[in-house]
Design a protein around this motif. Sequence first.
Motif, PDB file in Angstrom:
ATOM      1  N   ALA A 107     -43.039  -8.980  25.772  1.00 48.59           N
ATOM      2  CA  ALA A 107     -42.146  -9.667  26.714  1.00 48.59           C
ATOM      3  C   ALA A 107     -40.693  -9.533  26.279  1.00 48.59           C
ATOM      4  O   ALA A 107     -39.797  -9.322  27.106  1.00 48.59           O
ATOM      5  CB  ALA A 107     -42.541 -11.135  26.842  1.00 48.59           C
ATOM      6  N   ILE A 108     -40.449  -9.636  24.978  1.00 52.18           N
ATOM      7  CA  ILE A 108     -39.084  -9.487  24.466  1.00 52.18           C
ATOM      8  C   ILE A 108     -38.582  -8.073  24.714  1.00 52.18           C
ATOM      9  O   ILE A 108     -37.454  -7.882  25.187  1.00 52.18           O
ATOM     10  CB  ILE A 108     -39.015  -9.843  22.960  1.00 52.18           C
ATOM     11  CG1 ILE A 108     -39.246 -11.342  22.768  1.00 52.18           C
ATOM     12  CG2 ILE A 108     -37.672  -9.411  22.361  1.00 52.18           C
ATOM     13  CD1 ILE A 108     -39.456 -11.753  21.335  1.00 52.18           C
ATOM     14  N   LEU A 109     -39.393  -7.091  24.418  1.00 55.60           N
ATOM     15  CA  LEU A 109     -38.970  -5.699  24.611  1.00 55.60           C
ATOM     16  C   LEU A 109     -38.690  -5.402  26.084  1.00 55.60           C
ATOM     17  O   LEU A 109     -37.729  -4.702  26.404  1.00 55.60           O
ATOM     18  CB  LEU A 109     -40.004  -4.741  24.027  1.00 55.60           C
ATOM     19  CG  LEU A 109     -40.150  -4.803  22.505  1.00 55.60           C
ATOM     20  CD1 LEU A 109     -41.287  -3.908  22.033  1.00 55.60           C
ATOM     21  CD2 LEU A 109     -38.847  -4.445  21.802  1.00 55.60           C
ATOM     22  N   ARG A 110     -39.501  -5.964  26.987  1.00 47.74           N
ATOM     23  CA  ARG A 110     -39.230  -5.800  28.423  1.00 47.74           C
ATOM     24  C   ARG A 110     -37.911  -6.473  28.798  1.00 47.74           C
ATOM     25  O   ARG A 110     -37.109  -5.924  29.559  1.00 47.74           O
ATOM     26  CB  ARG A 110     -40.364  -6.381  29.263  1.00 47.74           C
ATOM     27  CG  ARG A 110     -41.589  -5.507  29.337  1.00 47.74           C
ATOM     28  CD  ARG A 110     -42.571  -6.001  30.391  1.00 47.74           C
ATOM     29  NE  ARG A 110     -42.940  -7.405  30.244  1.00 47.74           N
ATOM     30  CZ  ARG A 110     -43.915  -7.848  29.454  1.00 47.74           C
ATOM     31  NH1 ARG A 110     -44.640  -6.998  28.744  1.00 47.74           N
ATOM     32  NH2 ARG A 110     -44.187  -9.139  29.394  1.00 47.74           N
ATOM     33  N   GLY A 111     -37.691  -7.665  28.250  1.00 49.52           N
ATOM     34  CA  GLY A 111     -36.443  -8.386  28.523  1.00 49.52           C
ATOM     35  C   GLY A 111     -35.223  -7.648  27.992  1.00 49.52           C
ATOM     36  O   GLY A 111     -34.180  -7.597  28.648  1.00 49.52           O
ATOM     37  N   LEU A 112     -35.346  -7.058  26.806  1.00 53.02           N
ATOM     38  CA  LEU A 112     -34.230  -6.292  26.237  1.00 53.02           C
ATOM     39  C   LEU A 112     -33.956  -5.040  27.065  1.00 53.02           C
ATOM     40  O   LEU A 112     -32.798  -4.662  27.262  1.00 53.02           O
ATOM     41  CB  LEU A 112     -34.525  -5.932  24.784  1.00 53.02           C
ATOM     42  CG  LEU A 112     -34.549  -7.107  23.805  1.00 53.02           C
ATOM     43  CD1 LEU A 112     -34.999  -6.648  22.430  1.00 53.02           C
ATOM     44  CD2 LEU A 112     -33.195  -7.800  23.739  1.00 53.02           C
TER      45      LEU A 112
END
Length: 106
Positions: free
Chosen positions: A8-13
């Motif tokens: 989720a963090i990587l998608r958000g970044l």
Amino acid sequence: MTDPTREAILRGLAALQADGCPIAADPECHERLADVGLRRWHSVARRGRRLGPDDRFRDLVRGLVAAFEPDPKLVGPLVRDYECVARVIANAATSTDPPGTVADAH
């Protein structure tokens, strides 16, 4: 097995990168941003701190700035971009943490 919080963090970044966020501009830094952010987020209790949601968010921003800036005192308005990155990390961490974990502590 994949870690849903990290994903989720990587998608958000990636979304921040697409929006032009300078902190997320280099996709090669996304892994490190995720690692540093998650480590800081989950270390609150170990560091002997009980923080409310707003203070915990500010602690995360401070940790990101300290990890990525040679002189954190000179960050200035760029701190808003670190706040965007911190929001992605905090949202992902709080949406995937099980109830009753330190993420829920106030």
